[in-house]
Design an enzyme around this catalytic site. Structure first.
Site, PDB file in Angstrom:
ATOM      1  N   LYS A   1     -42.225 -23.947 -91.778  1.00 26.25           N
ATOM      2  CA  LYS A   1     -41.756 -22.766 -91.045  1.00 26.25           C
ATOM      3  C   LYS A   1     -41.857 -21.518 -91.925  1.00 26.25           C
ATOM      4  O   LYS A   1     -42.423 -20.499 -91.512  1.00 26.25           O
ATOM      5  CB  LYS A   1     -40.312 -22.990 -90.592  1.00 26.25           C
ATOM      6  CG  LYS A   1     -39.806 -21.897 -89.711  1.00 26.25           C
ATOM      7  CD  LYS A   1     -38.447 -22.237 -89.127  1.00 26.25           C
ATOM      8  CE  LYS A   1     -38.525 -23.332 -88.101  1.00 26.25           C
ATOM      9  NZ  LYS A   1     -37.253 -23.885 -87.693  1.00 26.25           N
TER      10      LYS A   1
ATOM     11  N   ARG B   1     -32.249 -21.594 -91.168  1.00 29.19           N
ATOM     12  CA  ARG B   1     -32.960 -22.729 -90.555  1.00 29.19           C
ATOM     13  C   ARG B   1     -33.607 -23.593 -91.616  1.00 29.19           C
ATOM     14  O   ARG B   1     -34.116 -23.093 -92.618  1.00 29.19           O
ATOM     15  CB  ARG B   1     -34.092 -22.224 -89.656  1.00 29.19           C
ATOM     16  CG  ARG B   1     -33.658 -21.470 -88.449  1.00 29.19           C
ATOM     17  CD  ARG B   1     -34.890 -20.872 -87.785  1.00 29.19           C
ATOM     18  NE  ARG B   1     -34.539 -19.951 -86.744  1.00 29.19           N
ATOM     19  CZ  ARG B   1     -34.506 -20.250 -85.446  1.00 29.19           C
ATOM     20  NH1 ARG B   1     -34.838 -21.452 -85.042  1.00 29.19           N
ATOM     21  NH2 ARG B   1     -34.172 -19.361 -84.559  1.00 29.19           N
TER      22      ARG B   1
ATOM     23  N   GLY C   1     -36.122 -30.950 -84.751  1.00 25.55           N
ATOM     24  CA  GLY C   1     -34.728 -31.192 -84.370  1.00 25.55           C
ATOM     25  C   GLY C   1     -33.948 -32.111 -85.278  1.00 25.55           C
ATOM     26  O   GLY C   1     -32.786 -32.399 -85.002  1.00 25.55           O
TER      27      GLY C   1
ATOM     28  N   MET D   1     -33.137 -31.733 -88.548  1.00 31.59           N
ATOM     29  CA  MET D   1     -32.237 -31.121 -89.534  1.00 31.59           C
ATOM     30  C   MET D   1     -31.483 -29.949 -88.910  1.00 31.59           C
ATOM     31  O   MET D   1     -31.629 -29.686 -87.733  1.00 31.59           O
ATOM     32  CB  MET D   1     -33.038 -30.717 -90.755  1.00 31.59           C
ATOM     33  CG  MET D   1     -33.465 -31.935 -91.550  1.00 31.59           C
ATOM     34  SD  MET D   1     -34.483 -31.493 -92.924  1.00 31.59           S
ATOM     35  CE  MET D   1     -35.862 -30.767 -92.126  1.00 31.59           C
TER      36      MET D   1
ATOM     37  N   ARG E   1     -46.957 -23.392 -85.511  1.00 30.90           N
ATOM     38  CA  ARG E   1     -47.355 -24.598 -86.251  1.00 30.90           C
ATOM     39  C   ARG E   1     -48.432 -25.304 -85.451  1.00 30.90           C
ATOM     40  O   ARG E   1     -48.593 -25.041 -84.255  1.00 30.90           O
ATOM     41  CB  ARG E   1     -46.167 -25.529 -86.478  1.00 30.90           C
ATOM     42  CG  ARG E   1     -45.527 -25.972 -85.198  1.00 30.90           C
ATOM     43  CD  ARG E   1     -44.252 -26.751 -85.455  1.00 30.90           C
ATOM     44  NE  ARG E   1     -43.538 -26.943 -84.203  1.00 30.90           N
ATOM     45  CZ  ARG E   1     -42.271 -27.263 -84.087  1.00 30.90           C
ATOM     46  NH1 ARG E   1     -41.544 -27.432 -85.151  1.00 30.90           N
ATOM     47  NH2 ARG E   1     -41.712 -27.435 -82.926  1.00 30.90           N
TER      48      ARG E   1
ATOM     49  N   HIS F   1     -36.439 -32.251 -76.348  1.00 31.59           N
ATOM     50  CA  HIS F   1     -36.493 -33.142 -77.500  1.00 31.59           C
ATOM     51  C   HIS F   1     -37.227 -34.443 -77.190  1.00 31.59           C
ATOM     52  O   HIS F   1     -38.120 -34.871 -77.914  1.00 31.59           O
ATOM     53  CB  HIS F   1     -35.061 -33.433 -77.975  1.00 31.59           C
ATOM     54  CG  HIS F   1     -35.003 -34.409 -79.089  1.00 31.59           C
ATOM     55  ND1 HIS F   1     -34.786 -35.746 -78.877  1.00 31.59           N
ATOM     56  CD2 HIS F   1     -35.203 -34.243 -80.404  1.00 31.59           C
ATOM     57  CE1 HIS F   1     -34.831 -36.356 -80.034  1.00 31.59           C
ATOM     58  NE2 HIS F   1     -35.076 -35.473 -80.972  1.00 31.59           N
TER      59      HIS F   1
ATOM     60  N   ARG G   1     -62.703 -67.370 -85.753  1.00 34.25           N
ATOM     61  CA  ARG G   1     -61.820 -68.469 -86.160  1.00 34.25           C
ATOM     62  C   ARG G   1     -62.098 -69.646 -85.232  1.00 34.25           C
ATOM     63  O   ARG G   1     -61.706 -69.619 -84.067  1.00 34.25           O
ATOM     64  CB  ARG G   1     -60.352 -68.065 -86.044  1.00 34.25           C
ATOM     65  CG  ARG G   1     -59.900 -66.998 -87.030  1.00 34.25           C
ATOM     66  CD  ARG G   1     -58.444 -66.659 -86.762  1.00 34.25           C
ATOM     67  NE  ARG G   1     -57.803 -65.932 -87.833  1.00 34.25           N
ATOM     68  CZ  ARG G   1     -57.568 -64.609 -87.812  1.00 34.25           C
ATOM     69  NH1 ARG G   1     -57.945 -63.893 -86.775  1.00 34.25           N
ATOM     70  NH2 ARG G   1     -56.962 -64.016 -88.827  1.00 34.25           N
TER      71      ARG G   1
ATOM     72  N   ARG H   1     -66.268 -69.032 -89.250  1.00 35.17           N
ATOM     73  CA  ARG H   1     -65.507 -69.688 -90.308  1.00 35.17           C
ATOM     74  C   ARG H   1     -65.239 -71.134 -89.925  1.00 35.17           C
ATOM     75  O   ARG H   1     -64.829 -71.423 -88.797  1.00 35.17           O
ATOM     76  CB  ARG H   1     -64.189 -68.959 -90.527  1.00 35.17           C
ATOM     77  CG  ARG H   1     -63.400 -69.547 -91.679  1.00 35.17           C
ATOM     78  CD  ARG H   1     -62.114 -68.826 -91.885  1.00 35.17           C
ATOM     79  NE  ARG H   1     -61.165 -69.119 -90.821  1.00 35.17           N
ATOM     80  CZ  ARG H   1     -59.979 -68.513 -90.719  1.00 35.17           C
ATOM     81  NH1 ARG H   1     -59.635 -67.579 -91.593  1.00 35.17           N
ATOM     82  NH2 ARG H   1     -59.153 -68.824 -89.748  1.00 35.17           N
TER      83      ARG H   1
ATOM     84  N   SER I   1     -65.589 -62.619 -97.923  1.00 39.34           N
ATOM     85  CA  SER I   1     -64.755 -61.886 -96.977  1.00 39.34           C
ATOM     86  C   SER I   1     -63.310 -62.053 -97.427  1.00 39.34           C
ATOM     87  O   SER I   1     -62.810 -63.180 -97.535  1.00 39.34           O
ATOM     88  CB  SER I   1     -64.948 -62.438 -95.568  1.00 39.34           C
ATOM     89  OG  SER I   1     -64.148 -61.711 -94.680  1.00 39.34           O
TER      90      SER I   1
ATOM     91  N   GLY J   1     -59.623 -62.412 -97.194  1.00 43.34           N
ATOM     92  CA  GLY J   1     -58.620 -62.777 -96.190  1.00 43.34           C
ATOM     93  C   GLY J   1     -57.300 -62.211 -96.685  1.00 43.34           C
ATOM     94  O   GLY J   1     -56.522 -62.890 -97.359  1.00 43.34           O
TER      95      GLY J   1
ATOM     96  N   CYS K   1     -61.333 -59.330 -93.629  1.00 45.22           N
ATOM     97  CA  CYS K   1     -61.122 -59.741 -92.237  1.00 45.22           C
ATOM     98  C   CYS K   1     -59.657 -60.055 -91.941  1.00 45.22           C
ATOM     99  O   CYS K   1     -59.321 -60.550 -90.889  1.00 45.22           O
ATOM    100  CB  CYS K   1     -62.006 -60.933 -91.887  1.00 45.22           C
ATOM    101  SG  CYS K   1     -61.641 -62.386 -92.873  1.00 45.22           S
TER     102      CYS K   1
ATOM    103  N   TYR L   1     -67.955 -53.897 -95.391  1.00 43.57           N
ATOM    104  CA  TYR L   1     -67.438 -53.752 -94.025  1.00 43.57           C
ATOM    105  C   TYR L   1     -65.967 -54.149 -93.940  1.00 43.57           C
ATOM    106  O   TYR L   1     -65.444 -54.824 -94.826  1.00 43.57           O
ATOM    107  CB  TYR L   1     -68.257 -54.592 -93.031  1.00 43.57           C
ATOM    108  CG  TYR L   1     -68.147 -56.094 -93.228  1.00 43.57           C
ATOM    109  CD1 TYR L   1     -67.123 -56.822 -92.622  1.00 43.57           C
ATOM    110  CD2 TYR L   1     -69.061 -56.779 -94.018  1.00 43.57           C
ATOM    111  CE1 TYR L   1     -67.009 -58.187 -92.800  1.00 43.57           C
ATOM    112  CE2 TYR L   1     -68.961 -58.142 -94.202  1.00 43.57           C
ATOM    113  CZ  TYR L   1     -67.925 -58.849 -93.599  1.00 43.57           C
ATOM    114  OH  TYR L   1     -67.809 -60.190 -93.791  1.00 43.57           O
TER     115      TYR L   1
HETATM  116  C1  PEP Z   1     -56.629 -64.087 -93.787  1.00 38.57           C
HETATM  117  O1  PEP Z   1     -55.990 -64.940 -94.395  1.00 38.57           O
HETATM  118  O2  PEP Z   1     -56.574 -62.878 -94.054  1.00 38.57           O
HETATM  119  C2  PEP Z   1     -57.505 -64.465 -92.674  1.00 38.57           C
HETATM  120  C3  PEP Z   1     -58.252 -63.559 -92.082  1.00 38.57           C
HETATM  121  O3  PEP Z   1     -57.439 -65.738 -92.239  1.00 38.57           O
HETATM  122  P1  PEP Z   1     -56.259 -66.323 -91.309  1.00 38.57           P
HETATM  123  O4  PEP Z   1     -55.463 -65.157 -90.847  1.00 38.57           O
HETATM  124  O5  PEP Z   1     -56.953 -67.020 -90.214  1.00 38.57           O
HETATM  125  O6  PEP Z   1     -55.568 -67.209 -92.256  1.00 38.57           O
HETATM  126 MG    MG Z   2     -56.523 -66.998 -94.182  1.00 33.63          MG
END
Ligand code: PEP
Ligand code: MG
Length: 899
Positions: free
Chosen positions: A37, A107, A116, A118, A351, A467, A573, A629, A783, A785, A851, A871
């Protein structure tokens, strides 16, 4: 054009920084120190936009006071008095004086807006001495006495903790005594009497006289605003919005301008574009002869801004010009507060406006087309969470039901839940996992805890800028506001609309996009993304480096993921395919097999089922990689629960029924007992299971190869990646790879065909991350997990922790965020970093993905981009968010590199 939204949020803590700045000395660049402000008003003053004069006490001063348990930094009070002296000189007025009195507002003003949450004190400076003078100036003693009673009410409540009802009750009693309904019907004499009553009531509750010296009131007010940073509702709001606790608030002391000085005065709020749709049109509300808080609190129902043109034409024109100017200056849609005092316009605040997700996309796209923003700047105008909001389900348009009432479409999206009438119940039930809709006459900042967990909010009162509306929009929560047909009996826990009465626990559906409210649970349909959305996510694709894949284990999800822009499947999976009820019997036969032959026979039954699933997925993802997997969970997950099975056996024994059935049940019980483990998550699962029963992965690999060949034969282009779960030792992967390669070779030989494929591994155990160089020798890709890596890296159970101590850890800031939703950067994040570095030390081109759940979390994506992953893979609905967050990660990184 000045960019405001990217300003850093941390104030410099150097010794030289002053504790107080006059508004004329500030600018938007000083936002960390002056708060949103203060910096914005200073910036407007710099631009020559009319604003009231004043000064700002910095966030740094507030932080220092908090650090010292509330004790003010040395010299702060002297500094405030000097700044006040300068203000008095510039305005030619004196605080609380009997002639030319100066009145100020005090203020709060945090760096990141917390609407709102504070405290604010208005009309400070009105006193027994100055009230007459003010009345004369305004030619209305009534106005002066009304300002005085409002001041005591606000000051007493906020600064001296006098309960609000004390004043409200006295006001109500006065109105009833005078036989009037509205405050405005009370005379100057009535109000004068009320002031005396308020003073007496304050003394009773404070145990001392209400201070009469405005300077002392100012000192206490500044202190109260500092302290309001620590009030519980502000704390809850910060946690919900990820705002750090140590930023502190600035305090703005500004000359009062009055929107309630008769019919040439007004107060209002406006947006430079429609915050609900993003349309470039006049949008706002105003009230003639009112104070600002009347609009925000929804006490009186304001009028559309367009009507101001008739009643205050000059101020209206100046306001419209200012709106255009400020939007261009900031390069973003502005949310502004203004007051007109006897025909003269003042801006009190500007703002960047909070907006709905669809508005955010439209505004960003339009501003690029208007040449105001570059594409990259436009990406910055959108929060990743807003994509989530657009991807929310809506009410099925075919529902055919009549709404029971209609209010304002304050925040879009559909919400279905059981009615609750108070924030506490909402909070308790919401936290327990119940879907609730919070129904209130109107919400107050104290309701924030309930609003956060509710599916949606319904209020009977208040406008689009009330609000409830502002808070819900900011959170992307459906809200219907001002449904005036609603009668709420909060004590009796009922709501009545016409002849319909609903009780606590009854289900309703809100449509925040139309403002309609329905009895019962309406069917919701998947969200529809529009062209603005696709265009902007397309711009994100031009910027991002990370690829985005999806986690999907059936054809439908794979198709949806591709529509959302997934560049492949990062995790299929395979166990989910076994859980299907029609398949479970064959899976159980495989687990319970007593001989190799029996197991082979059961596997032969399962193989074609798996194959058909893979065919669907490879077809949906033709031309893009699909990581399949191999079986991961422990086998007992496919069997009944131990206790249930034991009870089942006992029941059969008591019934003395079919002996064959009993024998089978006992056999199953014995197997369940054998397979039950104390720590199944650390037990016989993943690669361990595959090495114990190689015929299982062999069957799966055959199904993968056969499916790929079939899809290829049908003209598709499958890109097969086979992934091994839960590897800890390089030797595990070496052996598995041998099994996989041999099986693929056999299948291809039999088919007389070729099929390129790769073999990789999950990195989801700390040992695997640490020995990633050895493991990489046998892997074409990794990958991460991060679900299991969080479980094993921190040593917290992914099945239990969130329902147990972890929520307390998050509440009490022992951990900043739930590490299962947003990656623990320093610990688990480091394991990912180490895994990448070590893996790439032997294979520089090793493909690296993630993943776990974190693959769709914007904050985690920032880290994965920084580490250099190839990725991220996440659920189909989160794919657009990940695409977008990956672009922001690049922009953030660039900004850091430039600093
Ligand atoms: C993980 O462990 O992050 C994964 C992707 O495998 P899951 O969740 O199936 O164990
Ligand atoms: Mg896992």
């Amino acid at each position: 054009m000045t960019s405001t939204s990217n300003a850093s949020t941390t104030a410099p803590r150097d010794e030289e920084a002053r504790a107080i700045y006059d508004l004329s000395e500030g600018s938007i660049e000083m936002k960390p120190l002056l708060g949103g402000k203060g910096a914005n008003v200073a910036e407007m003053m710099r631009l020559g936009v009319p604003v009231p004069d004043g000064f700002t006490v910095t966030t740094a001063a507030c932080v220092e006071a908090m650090d010292k348990g509330g004790e003010w930094p040395e010299g702060l009070w002297d500094g405030i008095q000097e700044a006040l002296g300068r203000l008095e000189e510039r305005t030619g007025r004196k605080l609380g004086a009997a002639e030319n009195p100066l009145l100020v507002s005090v203020r709060s003003g945090a760096v990141i807006s917390m609407p709102g949450m504070m405290d604010t004190i208005l009309n400070l400076g009105i006193s027994d001495e100055s009230v007459e003078a003010l009345g004369k100036e305004a030619d209305s003693p009534r106005f002066a006495w009304d300002a005085y009673r409002r001041f005591i009410q606000m000051y007493g409540e906020v600064v001296e903790q006098v309960p609000a009802h004390v004043y409200e009750d006295a006001l109500a009693a006065m109105k009833s005594d005078r036989g009037v309904e509205q405050d405005t019907e009370l005379s100057a004499e009535d109000l004068q009497e009320l002031v005396q009553q308020f003073k007496d009531l304050s003394r009773e509750h404070m145990g001392e006289e209400l201070p009469t010296d405005p300077r002392e009131q100012l000192r206490r007010s500044v202190d109260a605003v500092f302290k309001s940073w620590l009030n519980p509702r502000a704390g809850v709001y910060r946690k919900a919005n990820g705002i750090p606790d140590d930023l502190g608030t600035a305090v703005n002391v500004m000359q009062m301008v009055f929107g309630n000085r008769g019919d040439t005065s007004a107060t209002g709020v406006c947006f430079t574009r429609n915050p609900a749709t993003g349309a470039k049109e006049l949008y706002g509300e105003f009230l003639l002869n009112a104070q600002g808080e009347d609009v925000v609190a929804g006490v009186r129902t304001p009028k559309p801004l367009a009507e101001m043109e008739q009643v205050l034409p000059d101020a209206f024109r100046e306001l419209v010009d200012t709106m255009k100017r400020l939007e261009e200056h900031y390069g973003d849609m502005q949310d502004m507060e203004f007051t007109v005092e006897e025909g003269k316009l003042y801006l009190l605040q500007t703002r960047n406006g909070k907006r709905t997700a669809s508005a955010a996309f439209k505004v960003a796209r339009d501003m690029v087309e208007e040449g105001v923003l570059t594409r990259e700047q436009a990406l910055r105008r959108i929060e990743p969470a807003q994509l989530d909001q657009l991807l929310h389900p809506a009410i099925d348009p075919e529902h055919g039901q009549e709404p029971i009432t209609k209010g304002l479409n304050a925040s879009p999206g559909a919400a279905v839940g059981e009615v609750v009438f108070d924030a506490e119940t909402a909070e308790r039930r919401g936290k327990a996992g119940d879907a609730v809709v919070l129904v209130r006459w109107e919400t107050s900042p104290d309701d924030i805890g309930g609003v956060i967990v509710a599916q949606g909010v319904l209020t009977a009162h208040g406008g689009m800028t009330s609000h409830a509306a502002v808070v819900a929009r900011g959170m992307g929560k459906p809200c219907v506001a001002g449904a005036s047909g609603l009668k709420i009996d909060a004590k009796g826990k009922t709501l009545t609309i016409g002849s319909t009465t609903l009780r606590e626990g009854d289900t309703i559906t809100l449509d925040g996009s139309t403002g309609e409210v329905y009895e019962g649970a309406l069917k919701l349909v998947p969200p529809q993304v529009n062209e603005d959305f696709s265009t902007i996510v397309g711009w994100a694709d031009e910027v991002r480096r990370l690829q985005v894949r999806a986690n999907a284990d059936n054809g439908d999800d794979a198709k949806r993921a591709r529509e959302f822009g997934a560049q492949g499947i990062g995790l299929c999976r395979t166990e989910h395919m076994f859980m299907d009820e029609s398949r479970l019997p064959a899976v159980r036969r495989m687990i319970l097999a007593e001989s190799d032959e029996e197991r082979e026979a059961a596997l032969a039954e399962i193989l074609p089922m798996q194959q058909s699933d893979f065919e669907e997925i490879f077809t949906a993802m033709s031309g893009l990689p699909v990581t399949v997997r191999l079986l991961d969970p422990p086998l007992h997950e496919f069997l009944p629960n131990l206790v249930d099975q034991a009870l089942h056996v006992q029941r059969l024994e008591l019934q003395d029924g079919d002996q064959r059935e009993l024998a089978e049940a006992r056999h199953l019980l014995a197997q369940v007992k054998k397979l039950t483990e104390q720590n199944p998550m650390l037990g016989t699962r993943g690669v361990r299971l595959a090495l114990m029963y190689p015929e299982i992965p062999q069957m799966q690999v055959r199904a993968i190869v056969r499916a790929a060949l079939k899809v290829k034969a049908d003209g598709g282009d499958p890109h097969v990646e086979i992934m091994v779960p839960l590897v800890a030792f390089d030797e595990e992967l070496r052996r598995m790879r041998e099994i996989i390669d041999e099986t693929v070779a056999e299948e291809l030989e039999q088919a007389g065909q070729e099929l390129p494929y790769t073999v990789g591994t999950m990195i989801e155990l700390p040992r695997a991350a640490l020995r990633a160089d050895e493991i990489a020798e046998h892997a074409d890709f990794f990958s991460f997990g991060t679900n299991d890596l969080t479980q094993t890296g921190i040593g917290i159970s992914r099945d239990d922790a969130e329902g147990a101590f972890l929520s307390l850890y998050v509440d009490q800031d022992i951990v900043k965020r739930n590490p299962f939703s947003s990656i623990d950067r320093d610990g688990v994040g480091d394991l990912v970093r180490i895994g990448c570095e070590r893996g790439r030390s032997v294979k520089p081109d090793l493909k690296l993905g993630v993943c776990g759940e974190h693959g769709g979390d914007p904050a985690s994506i920032g880290l994965f981009n920084e580490i250099g992953l190839t990725y991220v893979s996440c659920s189909p609905y989160r794919v657009p968010i990940a695409r977008f967050a990956a672009a922001l990660a690049v922009l953030d990184q660039r900004e850091r590199d430039e600093q």
